[in-house]
Design an enzyme around this catalytic site. Structure first.
Site, PDB file in Angstrom:
ATOM      1  N   GLU A 115       0.829  -1.223   0.000  1.00 43.96           N
ATOM      2  CA  GLU A 115       0.000   0.000   0.000  1.00 43.96           C
ATOM      3  C   GLU A 115       0.855   1.262   0.000  1.00 43.96           C
ATOM      4  O   GLU A 115       0.585   2.214  -0.735  1.00 43.96           O
ATOM      5  CB  GLU A 115      -0.940  -0.016   1.214  1.00 43.96           C
ATOM      6  N   GLU A 135      -4.033  -9.423   3.870  1.00 45.57           N
ATOM      7  CA  GLU A 135      -4.933  -9.098   4.977  1.00 45.57           C
ATOM      8  C   GLU A 135      -6.066 -10.093   5.179  1.00 45.57           C
ATOM      9  O   GLU A 135      -6.426 -10.413   6.321  1.00 45.57           O
ATOM     10  CB  GLU A 135      -5.513  -7.684   4.798  1.00 45.57           C
TER      11      GLU A 135
HETATM   12  N1  CAA Z   1       3.887  -6.667  12.119  1.00 51.18           N
HETATM   13  C1  CAA Z   1       4.581  -6.863  13.258  1.00 51.18           C
HETATM   14  N2  CAA Z   1       5.740  -7.534  13.323  1.00 51.18           N
HETATM   15  C2  CAA Z   1       6.204  -8.045  12.164  1.00 51.18           C
HETATM   16  C3  CAA Z   1       5.539  -7.894  10.931  1.00 51.18           C
HETATM   17  C4  CAA Z   1       4.320  -7.162  10.944  1.00 51.18           C
HETATM   18  N3  CAA Z   1       3.629  -6.927   9.809  1.00 51.18           N
HETATM   19  N4  CAA Z   1       6.233  -8.537   9.985  1.00 51.18           N
HETATM   20  C5  CAA Z   1       7.311  -9.062  10.580  1.00 51.18           C
HETATM   21  N5  CAA Z   1       7.295  -8.779  11.901  1.00 51.18           N
HETATM   22  C6  CAA Z   1       8.274  -9.190  12.918  1.00 51.18           C
HETATM   23  C7  CAA Z   1       8.103 -10.665  13.260  1.00 51.18           C
HETATM   24  O1  CAA Z   1       7.053 -10.850  14.194  1.00 51.18           O
HETATM   25  C8  CAA Z   1       9.462 -10.998  13.802  1.00 51.18           C
HETATM   26  O2  CAA Z   1       9.554 -10.484  15.123  1.00 51.18           O
HETATM   27  P1  CAA Z   1      10.081 -11.466  16.317  1.00 51.18           P
HETATM   28  O3  CAA Z   1      11.512 -11.720  15.960  1.00 51.18           O
HETATM   29  O4  CAA Z   1       9.912 -10.610  17.542  1.00 51.18           O
HETATM   30  O5  CAA Z   1       9.249 -12.686  16.273  1.00 51.18           O
HETATM   31  C9  CAA Z   1      10.402 -10.134  12.945  1.00 51.18           C
HETATM   32  O6  CAA Z   1       9.588  -9.105  12.386  1.00 51.18           O
HETATM   33  C10 CAA Z   1      11.006 -10.925  11.800  1.00 51.18           C
HETATM   34  O7  CAA Z   1       9.966 -11.513  11.045  1.00 51.18           O
HETATM   35  P2  CAA Z   1       9.909 -13.090  10.714  1.00 51.18           P
HETATM   36  O8  CAA Z   1      10.611 -13.883  11.750  1.00 51.18           O
HETATM   37  O9  CAA Z   1       8.469 -13.447  10.466  1.00 51.18           O
HETATM   38  O10 CAA Z   1      10.745 -13.107   9.360  1.00 51.18           O
HETATM   39  P3  CAA Z   1      10.608 -14.174   8.169  1.00 51.18           P
HETATM   40  O11 CAA Z   1      11.793 -13.954   7.297  1.00 51.18           O
HETATM   41  O12 CAA Z   1      10.383 -15.545   8.689  1.00 51.18           O
HETATM   42  O13 CAA Z   1       9.282 -13.736   7.364  1.00 51.18           O
HETATM   43  C11 CAA Z   1       7.769 -12.176   6.383  1.00 51.18           C
HETATM   44  C12 CAA Z   1       9.227 -12.486   6.727  1.00 51.18           C
HETATM   45  C13 CAA Z   1       7.293 -13.166   5.291  1.00 51.18           C
HETATM   46  C14 CAA Z   1       7.692 -10.762   5.858  1.00 51.18           C
HETATM   47  C15 CAA Z   1       6.886 -12.370   7.621  1.00 51.18           C
HETATM   48  O14 CAA Z   1       7.460 -11.616   8.691  1.00 51.18           O
HETATM   49  C16 CAA Z   1       5.479 -11.942   7.464  1.00 51.18           C
HETATM   50  O15 CAA Z   1       4.675 -12.649   6.870  1.00 51.18           O
HETATM   51  N6  CAA Z   1       5.117 -10.754   8.012  1.00 51.18           N
HETATM   52  C17 CAA Z   1       3.763 -10.246   7.982  1.00 51.18           C
HETATM   53  C18 CAA Z   1       3.388  -9.749   6.601  1.00 51.18           C
HETATM   54  C19 CAA Z   1       1.935  -9.321   6.570  1.00 51.18           C
HETATM   55  O16 CAA Z   1       1.042 -10.114   6.713  1.00 51.18           O
HETATM   56  N7  CAA Z   1       1.685  -8.012   6.375  1.00 51.18           N
HETATM   57  C20 CAA Z   1       0.374  -7.443   6.328  1.00 51.18           C
HETATM   58  C21 CAA Z   1      -0.005  -6.907   7.669  1.00 51.18           C
HETATM   59  S1  CAA Z   1      -1.681  -6.369   7.760  1.00 51.18           S
HETATM   60  C22 CAA Z   1      -1.672  -4.827   7.059  1.00 51.18           C
HETATM   61  O17 CAA Z   1      -0.697  -4.378   6.501  1.00 51.18           O
HETATM   62  C23 CAA Z   1      -2.963  -4.065   7.162  1.00 51.18           C
HETATM   63  C24 CAA Z   1      -2.928  -2.750   6.498  1.00 51.18           C
HETATM   64  O18 CAA Z   1      -3.488  -2.578   5.437  1.00 51.18           O
HETATM   65  C25 CAA Z   1      -2.251  -1.639   7.105  1.00 51.18           C
END
Ligand code: CAA
Length: 269
Positions: A115, A135
């Site tokens: 976004e 989402e």
């Molecule tokens: N929010 C909060 N924390 C997040 C985050 C997020 N969106 N994405 C990553 N992190 C944090 C993880 O929780 C982790 O923290 P800890 O070490 O404390 O556990 C740290 O960042 C590293 O992340 P990963 O261990 O998950 O790293 P990875 O390499 O295994 O995976 C990733 C990377 C695929 C990006 C994965 O982190 C992921 O899927 N993240 C979420 C992505 C997502 O779903 N985003 C959409 C959010 S909803 C939204 O955005 C609504 C809107 O319209 C505003």
């Protein structure tokens, strides 16, 4: 240059570079980050010396991993609305920054990451970048205008497929559907973004700002109103010394030197 908690801002050769840096959460957009982003955008928008803006993410893994899921986990409906309104307002300010803007997408750009990338004028992606609106897999919908900008950029059917399924797509597919304008090797990303920014900065900053206003405002109008608006903005070019300088250089077979002085406040910026 002013210091921020989650952002670094540099200015070189009329190019402002904004880097989001929240490494522990892959640059996820907490309320605190989005609140500070609004200040950064206002500060950079007011920098007359910044003719082009580049936005990127710190580190080699993530551009922006989305809204902060840990923060959203416990939100009630009112807090959800407030968070979404904050994000959409700030992204709207990004879209309407007076300067031309480039998102250099260096890694994961999921949810709020896709976004925020869409709020910039032009997207250049590293071949490692990953896009998507995950989402619905989290029980919510995109909240930072993803349901609005994605269909406008890639068409209704493609946007619905991506949003309903929460699927991730790689940079090449993002290029194919028109979500990004260019894909480059990761090590070349910032050089490519700067080269494009330099090319834009070699043109009249005033004309580029006015072109942006004509495109952004015109797309909100019917075609005829957009034409009328373009004629008005075209006329405004002739109130600025960049027009005489650009045309003098052509007539005299010289190189134009633009001064970048923006129009008086109140005109399209
Ligand atoms: N929010 C909060 N924390 C997040 C985050 C997020 N969106 N994405 C990553 N992190 C944090 C993880 O929780 C982790 O923290 P800890 O070490 O404390 O556990 C740290 O960042 C590293 O992340 P990963 O261990 O998950 O790293 P990875 O390499 O295994 O995976 C990733 C990377 C695929 C990006 C994965 O982190 C992921 O899927 N993240 C979420 C992505 C997502 O779903 N985003 C959409 C959010 S909803 C939204 O955005 C609504 C809107 O319209 C505003």
């Amino acid at each position: 240059m002013k210091q921020y908690e989650f952002f670094r801002v540099t200015l070189e050769d009329h190019i402002a570079t904004i880097t989001i840096s929240r490494p522990k959460a892959l640059n996820a957009l907490s309320t605190a980050v989005v609140t500070e982003l609004e200040t950064v955008i206002e500060d950079v928008s007011a920098m007359d010396d910044a003719w082009v803006v580049i936005f990127t993410g710190d580190g080699d893994k993530a551009f922006v991993a989305g809204g902060d899921i840990k923060e959203m986990y416990t939100m009630n409906p009112d807090q959800g609305v407030a968070y979404s309104k904050l994000g959409t307002r700030v992204l709207y300010k990004i879209e309407n920054m007076p300067q031309p803007t480039i998102a250099a997408v260096n890694g994961f750009a999921l949810g709020g990451g896709t976004e925020i990338a869409m709020a910039f004028d032009i997207r250049i992606a590293s071949s490692k970048a990953v896009f998507g609106q995950p989402e619905t897999g989290l029980g919510i919908i995109p909240g930072f205008a993803g349901t609005q900008r994605l269909p406008r950029l890639v068409g209704k059917g493609m946007a619905k497929m991506l949003i309903y399924s929460s699927m991730r797509i790689k940079a090449d597919e993002a290029y194919r559907i028109g979500l990004v304008q260019k894909v480059v090797p990761p090590e070349d990303l910032m050089d490519e973004a700067r080269a494009l920014a330099k090319q834009i900065a070699s043109c009249s900053p005033n004309a580029v700002r006015l072109a942006k206003a004509a495109i952004n405002q015109g797309l909100e109008m019917d075609l005829w109103s957009g034409n009328v608006y373009e004629s008005h903005v075209f006329g405004l070019c002739f109130t600025n010394s960049d027009q005489t300088e650009g045309m003098r250089a052509f007539v005299e077979k010289d190189k134009a030197v633009f001064n970048g002085k923006p129009l008086p406040k109140g005109e399209p910026q």
